[in-house]
Design a protein around this motif. Sequence first.
Motif, short mmCIF file in Angstrom:
data_model
loop_
_atom_site.label_atom_id
_atom_site.label_comp_id
_atom_site.label_asym_id
_atom_site.label_seq_id
_atom_site.Cartn_x
_atom_site.Cartn_y
_atom_site.Cartn_z
N ASN A 180 6.61 22.60 15.27
CA ASN A 180 7.57 21.75 15.45
C ASN A 180 7.37 20.18 14.83
OD1 ASN A 180 6.16 20.93 17.48
ND2 ASN A 180 7.71 20.44 19.01
N LEU A 181 6.48 20.35 13.92
CA LEU A 181 6.25 18.92 13.48
C LEU A 181 6.44 19.14 11.92
CD1 LEU A 181 4.73 16.15 13.61
CD2 LEU A 181 2.62 17.33 13.08
N VAL A 182 7.17 18.14 11.33
CA VAL A 182 7.37 18.48 9.92
C VAL A 182 7.05 16.85 9.17
CG1 VAL A 182 9.43 18.35 8.26
CG2 VAL A 182 9.45 19.53 10.45
N HIS A 183 6.25 17.02 8.26
CA HIS A 183 5.46 15.99 7.44
C HIS A 183 6.60 15.63 6.14
CE1 HIS A 183 2.13 16.32 9.88
NE2 HIS A 183 1.93 17.81 9.32
N VAL A 184 6.88 14.37 5.96
CA VAL A 184 7.58 13.82 5.03
C VAL A 184 6.89 12.53 4.37
CG1 VAL A 184 9.36 12.98 6.19
CG2 VAL A 184 9.82 13.48 3.84
N THR A 185 6.21 13.01 3.29
CA THR A 185 5.47 11.50 2.87
C THR A 185 5.58 11.75 1.11
OG1 THR A 185 3.84 12.05 4.45
CG2 THR A 185 3.41 10.41 2.57
N ASP A 186 5.79 10.56 0.42
CA ASP A 186 5.55 10.66 -1.07
C ASP A 186 4.65 9.41 -1.38
OD1 ASP A 186 6.10 10.30 -3.92
OD2 ASP A 186 6.99 12.45 -3.45
N ARG A 187 3.63 9.46 -2.49
CA ARG A 187 2.89 8.25 -2.50
C ARG A 187 3.61 7.37 -3.38
NH1 ARG A 187 -1.80 10.37 -5.98
NH2 ARG A 187 -0.41 9.89 -7.77
N ASN B 106 0.75 -1.16 0.13
CA ASN B 106 -0.08 0.01 0.04
C ASN B 106 0.87 1.05 0.09
OD1 ASN B 106 -2.71 -1.07 0.11
ND2 ASN B 106 -2.07 -1.86 2.35
N ARG B 107 0.70 2.25 -1.01
CA ARG B 107 1.49 3.17 -1.20
C ARG B 107 0.56 4.21 -0.26
NH1 ARG B 107 0.82 1.32 -5.94
NH2 ARG B 107 0.20 2.73 -7.43
N PRO B 108 1.44 5.38 -0.02
CA PRO B 108 0.71 6.41 1.07
C PRO B 108 -0.06 7.27 0.25
CG PRO B 108 3.03 6.51 1.46
CD PRO B 108 2.63 5.60 0.20
N ALA B 109 -1.38 7.14 -0.21
CA ALA B 109 -1.94 8.28 -1.10
C ALA B 109 -2.43 9.14 0.08
CB ALA B 109 -2.96 7.52 -1.86
N GLY B 110 -2.80 10.18 -0.64
CA GLY B 110 -3.57 11.47 0.14
C GLY B 110 -4.13 12.50 -0.55
N ASP B 111 -4.48 13.74 0.26
CA ASP B 111 -4.89 14.55 -0.72
C ASP B 111 -3.72 15.44 -1.25
OD1 ASP B 111 -6.04 16.38 2.45
OD2 ASP B 111 -3.95 15.21 1.89
N GLU B 112 -2.53 15.23 -0.66
CA GLU B 112 -1.47 15.47 -1.42
C GLU B 112 -0.48 14.30 -1.71
OE1 GLU B 112 -0.91 17.84 2.59
OE2 GLU B 112 0.33 19.04 1.21
N ALA B 113 0.04 14.14 -3.07
CA ALA B 113 0.51 12.98 -3.36
C ALA B 113 2.12 13.20 -2.97
CB ALA B 113 0.79 12.73 -5.01
N HIS B 114 2.39 14.36 -2.62
CA HIS B 114 3.97 14.64 -2.08
C HIS B 114 3.81 15.89 -1.05
CE1 HIS B 114 8.02 15.61 -1.98
NE2 HIS B 114 7.58 16.87 -2.14
#
Lengths: 474, 254
Positions: free
Chosen positions: A332-339, A314-322
């Motif tokens: 102080n929260l940094v998100h890092v995701t890429d579908r 399962n890839r991490p899809a979302g309202d933002e692909a990246h």
Amino acid sequence: MGATGEFDVVVVGAGVLGCAVAARLSATTARVCVIEAERDVAEHASKGNAGIAVSYYGPPGIQQTELINASWPHWEDLTGRLQVPYRRIGAVMVATDDVQAERLEHTRDEIHACGVRAEMLDGADARRLEPLITPHCVAAISMPDEGVIDPMRLTVAYARLAAHNGVAFRFGERVTRIDHDDDGRTSIATHVGTRLRARFVVNAAGVATGVISELAGGETLHCWPRKGQYVVLDRSFGERLSKIVFSTHLPDTKGSNVVPTTHGSVLLGPTATDHDDADDRTTDTATITEIRRLAALLVPATADAPAIRAFAANRPAGDEAHRLRVDTIVPNLVHVTDRSAGVSLSPAAAERVWELLRGAGLDAREWADAAATLPRVAMLRTAADPRPLIAADPRYGQVVCVCEQVSAAEIDAALSSPIPAVSVDGVRKRCGAMYGRCQGALCMAGISFMTALHTGTGPSDVLHTSRGSLGSGR
Amino acid sequence: MSTRVVVGAGPSGLGCAQALIAHGPVVVVDRIPVTGGSAGWDHPVIRQVTRRLTERGVEWRLGVTAMRWSAPELHVIGVDGSAQLRTDPLFFAGGCRARTAVECGINGERPAGVIPATVAEHLLTTRQRLWERPVVVGSGPWADRLKHALTDGGIPYQQVQVASTDQLTIRGTERVTSLALTSIGGSERSIGCDAVILADGAVPVRNAIGAIDDAAARVVFVQPVPSGDVNERIEAGRRIVTAWLAAHRPGGSS
């Protein structure tokens, strides 16, 4: 009563992005801890992908493309230092009708606009480059800077480098609470009672990104699993294919691909199905049949090649692909995701996270004495001459996995190196044993025995996968 | 008379050696450091046949793995180093295995507890009570052996056939919880289990590069489907090679 600790940065998630961030931060004076819900690194999208290190994925001018551009030229250097299999074999994107051919022109222009090499070919030239391409190819794009990489070994290597440089790892722990304390630090609690405090939190939790953001009181991030199914073809076919073969990118889909792997096998896929159960990694016959049908349209010879395995991730899809940014609510929260391109942009993404953290006030600087290379673990299968390996370590002469020619020395290294395998499948991820055509029929008994020895377990409770044991007693 | 090399010291390979030793020097290679293969090194017939072959001058290279065949040279390695063994043809008696999940068309998840028959068999020799209700998938030599081993271990099991009429699907996220059978008509039945043992059929093991396909050059594959009787298996290997020798007699029919 769980562990406690104070850190500068806690990274949630030990997939390829979380581990890349950990590796980058380990070369600084920041004190870092990685928390991972599974018992091993690379248990989700980072182990279930096609292993392509792309040079091109999307249009110019977006952060994803910048990060891919900052990553793709450097793979030889990085994988050389980290001892990760990688080959820049190039790709051919194939059009089989005029509609696709016209689409290829747009794609070629877009690739150029990204500053990446691409050349239009006619069908005959495409087949000169890769003779197994379908005779129905009417046009193609050659992309010489695409490469194939072992994503599991890449993730393990990032983690090993991080651990070597002092990053702490906590496996099998699920984050259950995130609270912001009065002194500007954030408390993170896990389901086994661990309580850590950190100045910053990096959310690299993949499909669980939304859950972590919610726990932290951050933005509402809509994330869901996008299942990709894959079929693995035997290495006897892999010997014949020299290029990655892409189908034409269409507006709604990147299509299904034929990809030589660093193991020597060939991957077909992926599919892309959005659903709502992150634990659902089932394959089904209809989808596998369709994958093979689509692959045969690109490379007809795949139709006769034996499949050795089918899997889904399962890839991490979302309202933002990246997504790579500071949360707009929690500073102080940094998100890092890429579908889809996590592997491909991991080096530059890690660099960018370090920049963002500094910009957000992380008080840390570069650490010149950090290790930047990992010790070499030679592979029997690819050794030009096995004799010096065997002379230095006779266990290189004990072939345990005969299908993939993996020796006892490599399996022992998988079980005893930093960030060791703790399951039979963990051994597979690190050295390729049991990956081949017999799927462990000849070697899994021996490997489960070696794993049991290293983990202090027995035949019944040795872990088969990271989530379950061989015997059912546990 | 030039040396002939046999890969595999299991029953089929021992049968090969029996047929060949009368015609010249024989070297038998096996990655396992003892003879017997899946019949076991301590089987009385294996021990007797091995002893007899030693007396007749067979050279054993055990704990040595055949890596690559590039006729007429077989590249092997062992803890002492590597070697090139010359032979023409190569006699490959690498044994068989049960079919994998993909070969059986089995779909679903890949949780813990889905295990090849050869592995299950080894694990059961530890005499630990590994499973409470395993399902043995398939029929053939390994299904028979597993049923025997499970019965000996007092472990109740169910057996399910692999048939084109039923789609088998593995269920369970952390470890296997059930095996579903869906008929073409769509009706489904589900068998609760805590292990799925893949025991269908018998597929020849092929792992030496250059000796993978049936059409590989100058290889005689000696991989009959294993029967339950060791003597029969040795005889089957011997018969195949005897026939080959007869067809390739100098001045003979080939």
